[in-house]
Write an enzyme that holds these catalytic residues in place. Structure first.
Site, PDB file in Angstrom:
ATOM      1  N   THR A 120      -0.010 -38.864 -24.006  1.00 18.74           N
ATOM      2  CA  THR A 120      -1.463 -38.827 -24.179  1.00 18.74           C
ATOM      3  C   THR A 120      -1.893 -39.422 -25.513  1.00 18.74           C
ATOM      4  O   THR A 120      -1.148 -39.336 -26.507  1.00 18.74           O
ATOM      5  CB  THR A 120      -1.952 -37.367 -24.123  1.00 18.74           C
ATOM      6  OG1 THR A 120      -3.323 -37.317 -24.519  1.00 18.74           O
ATOM      7  CG2 THR A 120      -1.167 -36.453 -25.054  1.00 18.74           C
ATOM      8  N   TYR A 144      -1.932 -29.105 -27.457  1.00 16.76           N
ATOM      9  CA  TYR A 144      -1.712 -29.989 -26.303  1.00 16.76           C
ATOM     10  C   TYR A 144      -1.045 -31.284 -26.755  1.00 16.76           C
ATOM     11  O   TYR A 144       0.015 -31.669 -26.239  1.00 16.76           O
ATOM     12  CB  TYR A 144      -3.055 -30.282 -25.602  1.00 16.76           C
ATOM     13  CG  TYR A 144      -2.962 -31.400 -24.600  1.00 16.76           C
ATOM     14  CD1 TYR A 144      -2.163 -31.284 -23.470  1.00 16.76           C
ATOM     15  CD2 TYR A 144      -3.657 -32.598 -24.791  1.00 16.76           C
ATOM     16  CE1 TYR A 144      -2.068 -32.323 -22.555  1.00 16.76           C
ATOM     17  CE2 TYR A 144      -3.567 -33.631 -23.884  1.00 16.76           C
ATOM     18  CZ  TYR A 144      -2.769 -33.497 -22.770  1.00 16.76           C
ATOM     19  OH  TYR A 144      -2.669 -34.529 -21.875  1.00 16.76           O
TER      20      TYR A 144
END
Ligand code: UD1
Length: 327
Positions: A120, A144
């Site tokens: 990501t 995350y």
């Protein structure tokens, strides 16, 4: 050319994984999907075999790798909600980082040589430069992003110590749905802008918020590199071809290299839906950088990836069609 042995796709019942599984099916690859259906949907898997279970379950994963003689794994299974990762970090380090570690350990044990990993843009945190290359310093600002970065580092180290080769794809802002309308983003309690705006357009929400109108951007709202999920999915097939051809391990951004502001996205949703949204200007959301745009040359050079849906209108049309279908 299609594989003989099935590809193991973890998280293949989720939004991005299900689009990749569909494309793998269309390209003739046999597929085994492993998904615990915590956020995925059984009917999103329209190709291959679905095994319901956890990618961190060593016994199950070992059995599948052996039973199907898997030699390539695509790993999508993960939690992906940034604010939730801040509130419950161990959930993210457990399901994202520890599960990846277990999966890699099984891959090592069973001689899996090719691994494609969903990473990501959140690994970059809030970068100084607006254009982010793969060499931009990684500095995630939430669990995350860090949970994904730690997985990237495990892959790097394992690849250095063994004959496993991998591609980590750092996704920018994924949006859109299967243009044929078979599958889409069904995520409950969605937070992503395009999905939320399309939910507002079909009446599932009474308004849409703009988080921040005072950013140093042309219209004051946040700018992101929105990429159509079909193009993101095709990058995974290209990555598989590349590894099949003997390519070296790589970390690659997946984006278009240009961005749109929140206002531009909302204007497009209004134009496509032919209505006015109830748009409410709100303060900035914590942790949102002003602008995130991928330097997206490397993936084109290395994988020969050619996007086909680099068009905000198509992104919005396909998202809106799916939202209407969900009604
Ligand atoms: C973030 C993560 C990304 C992750 C994704 C899913 C970062 C840098 N990025 O993307 O890696 O995959 O979440 O959780 O951590 N916005 C509004 N109103 C809304 C929703 C969003 O104005 O109702 C704005 C945001 O402020 C932002 C843009 O729209 O400027 C995009 O936001 P969003 O779709 O939530 O994605 P990111 O936060 O960029």
């Amino acid at each position: 050319m299609a594989e003989t042995n099935p590809i193991l796709v973890t998280g293949g019942a989720g939004y991005i994984g299900s689009h990749v599984v569909r494309q793998l099916g269309e390209a003739g690859y046999p597929v085994v999907v492993l998904d615990n259906l915590s956020t995925g949907f059984e009917d999103a898997v329209i190709h291959g075999e679905l095994v319901i279970g956890d990618s961190g379950d060593r016994e199950l994963v070992s059995r599948l790798l052996q039973q199907y003689a898997v030699d390539a794994v695509m790993h999508f299974a993960a939690h992906t909600i940034v604010p939730e990762s801040v509130a419950d970090p161990l959930k993210y380090y457990g399901n994202n980082t520890s599960s990846t570690r277990n999966l890699l350990s099984c891959c090592q044990q069973h001689g899996v040589k090719r691994f494609i990993f969903s990473s990501t843009a959140a690994v970059y945190g809030i970068p100084d430069n607006t254009e982010i290359t793969e060499d931009t310093t990684v500095a995630p600002i939430n669990p995350y992003g860090l949970s994904k970065l730690m997985s990237e580092w495990m892959l790097r180290d394992l690849a250095a110590a063994s004959d496993l080769r991998y591609i980590a794809l750092r996704y920018f802002n994924v949006a859109g749905s299967d243009p044929a309308g078979r599958i889409g983003q069904s995520t409950k309690n969605a937070t992503l802008l395009v999905k939320v705006a399309c939910e507002a357009a079909v009446g599932k929400r009474d308004h849409i918020a703009i988080f921040g109108t005072d950013y140093p951007t042309p219209d004051g709202t946040g700018v992101r590199d929105y990429i159509h999920v079909e193009d993101l999915a095709s990058a995974h097939l290209k990555a598989l071809d590349y590894l099949d051809g003997g390519g070296e391990s790589q970390v690659l951004n997946v984006g278009y290299g240009h961005g749109y502001s929140v206002r531009e996205v909302l204007d497009m949703v209004e134009q496509v839906a032919e209505l006015k949204l109830d748009i409410r200007e709100q303060p900035r959301r914590a942790g949102d950088p002003p602008t995130l745009i991928a330097a997206a040359d490397r993936i084109r050079e290395v994988l020969g990836w050619q996007p086909e849906y680099d068009d905000l209108k198509v992104i919005v049309e396909t998202s809106l069609n799916w939202e209407r279908k969900l009604l």
